[in-house]
Design an enzyme around this catalytic site. Structure first.
Site, PDB file in Angstrom:
ATOM      1  N   ASP A 429       0.876  -1.172  -0.003  1.00  0.00           N
ATOM      2  CA  ASP A 429      -0.053  -0.021   0.111  1.00  0.00           C
ATOM      3  C   ASP A 429       0.721   1.219  -0.109  1.00  0.00           C
ATOM      4  O   ASP A 429       0.413   2.256  -0.508  1.00  0.00           O
ATOM      5  CB  ASP A 429      -1.182  -0.146   1.021  1.00  0.00           C
ATOM      6  CG  ASP A 429      -0.388  -0.457   2.544  1.00  0.00           C
ATOM      7  OD1 ASP A 429       0.654  -0.586   2.604  1.00  0.00           O
ATOM      8  OD2 ASP A 429      -1.032  -0.201   3.463  1.00  0.00           O
TER       9      ASP A 429
HETATM   10  C1  LAN Z   1       3.461  -0.915  10.342  1.00  0.00           C
HETATM   11  C2  LAN Z   1       3.277   0.647   9.925  1.00  0.00           C
HETATM   12  C3  LAN Z   1       2.582   0.721   8.754  1.00  0.00           C
HETATM   13  C4  LAN Z   1       1.657  -0.263   8.425  1.00  0.00           C
HETATM   14  C5  LAN Z   1       0.561   0.154   7.224  1.00  0.00           C
HETATM   15  C6  LAN Z   1       1.312   0.952   5.960  1.00  0.00           C
HETATM   16  C7  LAN Z   1      -0.333   1.360   7.534  1.00  0.00           C
HETATM   17  C8  LAN Z   1      -0.193  -0.810   6.647  1.00  0.00           C
HETATM   18  O1  LAN Z   1      -1.344  -0.489   5.820  1.00  0.00           O
HETATM   19  C9  LAN Z   1       0.514  -2.036   6.235  1.00  0.00           C
HETATM   20  C10 LAN Z   1       1.554  -2.481   7.384  1.00  0.00           C
HETATM   21  C11 LAN Z   1       2.497  -1.338   7.988  1.00  0.00           C
HETATM   22  C12 LAN Z   1       3.739  -1.136   6.777  1.00  0.00           C
HETATM   23  C13 LAN Z   1       3.171  -1.737   9.281  1.00  0.00           C
HETATM   24  C14 LAN Z   1       3.451  -3.289   9.571  1.00  0.00           C
HETATM   25  C15 LAN Z   1       4.040  -3.721  10.993  1.00  0.00           C
HETATM   26  C16 LAN Z   1       4.700  -2.587  11.656  1.00  0.00           C
HETATM   27  C17 LAN Z   1       5.879  -2.477  11.065  1.00  0.00           C
HETATM   28  C18 LAN Z   1       3.903  -1.184  11.644  1.00  0.00           C
HETATM   29  C19 LAN Z   1       2.467  -1.367  12.351  1.00  0.00           C
HETATM   30  C20 LAN Z   1       4.659  -0.573  12.319  1.00  0.00           C
HETATM   31  C21 LAN Z   1       5.461  -1.344  13.507  1.00  0.00           C
HETATM   32  C22 LAN Z   1       5.021  -3.011  13.286  1.00  0.00           C
HETATM   33  C23 LAN Z   1       6.028  -3.863  13.583  1.00  0.00           C
HETATM   34  C24 LAN Z   1       5.674  -5.180  13.383  1.00  0.00           C
HETATM   35  C25 LAN Z   1       6.603  -3.762  14.999  1.00  0.00           C
HETATM   36  C26 LAN Z   1       7.586  -4.875  15.575  1.00  0.00           C
HETATM   37  C27 LAN Z   1       6.786  -5.860  16.336  1.00  0.00           C
HETATM   38  C28 LAN Z   1       6.222  -6.764  16.160  1.00  0.00           C
HETATM   39  C29 LAN Z   1       5.220  -7.613  16.880  1.00  0.00           C
HETATM   40  C30 LAN Z   1       6.935  -7.902  15.299  1.00  0.00           C
END
Ligand code: LAN
Length: 701
Positions: A429
């Site tokens: 996305d």
């Molecule tokens: C994010 C942040 C952005 C988010 C969007 C772009 C909003 C979404 O549409 C796709 C997935 C994504 C890129 C995403 C995936 C997982 C993340 C990186 C996070 C929520 C920010 C932090 C998280 C990450 C997994 C944190 C580490 C912790 C674990 C439990 C593995």
């Protein structure tokens, strides 16, 4: 000015005037604490003043808005004011309460000094996010106290130097003990504690490094798991199989006496591998996982040393690839902290890899009014900037001369991860939204002079990448996942070891990612002929997936924002992009009716983070600006016929706007893995601009 809990109890604070946020041309952000003599020569940017002064940040006060358009413009002016010189909109991307433990343990383990100003502010943050009643911490800032959150943040405070008889520690210890003490902390917590030598590896479930050497054709190969899960499993298999731990220090000896309910030496840790506090459990072990673990524990005892070494050498080779791919940032701060420890153990404190990892810590710790914390990623740069560009066009603001500067300052054309080009992990996305944003600039006559600056081949490569991410195999046909397409059977969830998160083992289909991808592709198709047939097919499949993903009641469950309102907006916008509207399409009609049925008496929408956990719409107390904006965007784009419903929402938003043009933070906007809240501080600017602007185009002109 808000007086925080840390101030009330007399904890020290740094001088807000000395903080500077540095942002380079690639969007890299980090904080400096400058000397007093330099204050004059190195002025604070408006963003930093706004962040640290809150309501006392002084700026021009615009005229009171008389229409939705003027309201959108005031908010846009405010946003422009706090934009960084580099073009990005920095923000403290906070919420998860299990990130700083990684930073602090990695520093302690590797003897990396934490500067005093950082130490002081990190203590403040943890203290200021303690549960107001019991004084513990949860998985995220707004959670009830859990064993994981309380144990990790207690250890953070102690390692940062808060004495054990400080009232904050005394209170937190009580909560920790009531929740079963450190023995009941979930899997990752146990791993951090074992590294610190205040817990024993026998009490942590194994993660054998050999699994990385299995043939990829095996359907459960770790390289088929969700990228975040495998990125953490990789260093975990190294440290847990080598049973890495640091030498005991006097402070660690004290900790051993503080976090358990019984004497450390009397504990049989091997009995506590599966001991997890009930309050923490979101996804309990399956009996399959418990069975597999018990076999692996036996295997761990008999595995020859040469095999262990050989497997871990292979693991380290993979870790080095991650370092090279991300300029040593790693995909997120959790695996970055584990990888730092592995690089230190494997290559030593003077090695290039370790030193660069150490240097990169700066990118993820971010200051704010409550103090400093470790963010969920190294920022939100690409994602927020893509939205900003698009919404300025959608709101009709891009035509105004005054915003030209803001629009062309985006310099990271051609890169489509979530945060920065250096971090570099493509997300479906993020790619779609970024391409759309860039094309909007490119297609607008006003920005024709940027023609050469925007590399068409690069955009086409982005489209190639996006198309390749669609799930077209046997899993969730037509959908888009996050970083990759689904590589393994979702039944793998049966071996999810994380305890506190759901849906983390493989890539799942996400309705929001699919919506954004459809939006990016439809927008691209309107203007270009490139790969026309493939794009048509991809859109058709995507739309079918979106329609099928709708629930009986007309809602869509959102995985990355809170919750049904977020997903509803994306789905309705995607359907509108293929000309499906309220009057003509049953799915759209049901989607709108669902959202409308949730309107509050004050005219707004308000959804609690509980919706994400329970998968049912849970109302908050009063209408909220961001969620109201989401719903309005969906309704307006779907051509929802009853204007009065929309009017009341617009009135709610305008009534909450401050005289400066901005909006206050009201409630956490984001979520991940169904259970962990995370803030998106720029959403309170971006989505009202879009909603008000669309409203104004539809009804005021
Ligand atoms: C994010 C942040 C952005 C988010 C969007 C772009 C909003 C979404 O549409 C796709 C997935 C994504 C890129 C995403 C995936 C997982 C993340 C990186 C996070 C929520 C920010 C932090 C998280 C990450 C997994 C944190 C580490 C912790 C674990 C439990 C593995």
């Amino acid at each position: 000015m808000t007086v925080y809990y840390s101030e009330k109890i007399g904890l020290p604070k740094t001088d807000p005037q000395r903080w500077r946020l540095r942002v380079n041309e690639l969007g890299r952000q980090y904080w400096d604490y400058i000397e007093k003599e330099d204050l004059k020569n190195d002025p604070q940017t408006p963003y930093v003043q706004y962040l640290l002064k809150g309501d006392e940040f002084e700026c021009p006060i615009p005229e009171k808005p008389q229409s939705a358009f003027e309201s959108a413009r005031n908010c846009a002016d405010f946003l422009a004011l706090i934009q960084d010189e580099s073009g990005v909109f920095p923000c403290q991307y906070k919420g998860p309460m299990f990130m700083s433990i990684g930073y602090v343990v990695a520093c302690y383990f590797t003897n990396t000094p934490i500067p005093d100003h950082v130490r002081t502010e990190m203590i403040r943050y943890v203290v200021n996010t303690a549960h107001p009643v019991d004084g513990g911490w949860g998985l995220h800032e707004w959670d009830k106290s859990t064993c994981f959150g309380t144990c990790m943040n207690y250890v953070v405070l102690r390692l940062l130097g808060l004495p054990k008889d400080n009232p904050v520690c005394i209170k937190a210890r009580k909560v920790l003990h009531a929740l079963g003490g450190a023995l009941a902390t979930p899997y990752w917590g146990k791993a951090w504690l074992s590294l610190l030598n205040v817990y024993k590896w026998e009490g942590v479930n194994p993660a054998p490094p050999e699994m990385w050497n299995l043939p990829y054709s095996l359907k459960i190969h770790p390289c088929r798991w969700w990228v975040h899960t495998r990125a953490i499993a990789l260093p975990l298999s190294y440290i847990s199989s080598y049973k890495s731990q640091m030498p005991l220090t006097p402070l660690l000896k004290e900790l051993r006496n503080e976090i358990f309910l019984q004497d450390f030496d009397t504990i049989d840790f091997s009995k506590h591998r599966n001991n997890v506090c009930g309050i923490d459990l979101y996804y309990p072990h399956t009996s399959l996982l418990d069975f597999a673990n018990s076999i692996l524990v036996g295997y761990d005892k008999i595995r020859p040393t040469w095999l262990l070494k050989e497997s871990n050498d292979a693991v380290y080779e993979l870790i080095k690839k991650e370092l090279a791919n991300t300029e040593h940032l790693c995909i997120a701060p959790v695996n970055a902290a584990f990888n730092t420890i592995v690089a230190y153990l494997e290559e030593g404190p003077e090695s290039y890899n370790f030193k660069r990892l150490q240097e990169r810590f700066k990118d993820v710790i971010f200051h704010g009014p409550q103090g400093m914390t470790t963010m969920g990623t190294n920022g939100t740069q690409v994602w927020d900037t893509s939205f900003c560009l698009q919404y300025f066009f959608m709101a009709g603001l891009a035509d105004l001369d005054e915003y030209e500067e803001l629009i062309i300052r985006d310099k990271r054309i051609g890169c489509f991860p979530f945060s920065t080009k250096e971090q570099g992990y493509t997300v479906s996305d993020c790619t779609a939204e970024a391409i759309k944003a860039i094309l909007m600039v490119k297609n607008h006559p006003k920005f024709a002079y940027l023609g050469d600056y925007i590399d068409e081949d690069l955009l086409k490569k982005g489209i190639d990448g996006l198309l390749s991410l669609q799930n077209v195999g046997s899993y969730h046909f037509g959908s888009f996942s996050t970083y990759e397409s689904t590589r393994a059977n979702p039944a793998l969830e049966k071996i999810n070891p994380a305890e506190v998160f759901g849906n983390i083992m493989v890539e799942y289909p996400y309705v929001e990612c699919t919506d954004s991808s459809v939006l990016g592709l439809t927008y691209f198709r309107e203007h270009w002929d490139y790969r026309r047939h493939d794009i048509d097919t991809a859109i058709e499949r995507g739309v079918k997936f979106i329609c099928d993903a709708q629930q009986e009641d007309g809602s869509w469950y959102g995985c990355w924002g809170v919750c049904f309102t977020y997903a509803g907006m994306f789905a309705l916008e995607a359907l509108a992009s293929v000309n499906q509207y309220y009057e003509t399409n049953e799915v759209v009609r049901k989607g709108c009716d669902f959202l409308v049925s949730k309107q509050m008496a004050d005219g707004g929408w308000s959804e609690s983070i509980k919706s994400c956990e329970t998968h049912t719409y849970v109302r908050g107390k009063r209408g909220m600006v961001v969620q109201t904006s989401w719903v309005l965007i969906g309704l307006i784009l779907a051509k929802y016929p009853h204007k009065e419903v929309i009017d009341r929402g617009v009135q709610l938003i305008m009534s909450r706007q401050k005289t400066r043009g901005d909006f206050d933070f009201e409630a956490v906007e984001g979520i991940f893995n169904h259970s962990c809240g995370i803030e998106y501080p720029n959403y309170k600017f971006l989505f009202p601009i879009k909603a008000l602007g669309l409203y104004s185009k539809e009804y005021e002109q």
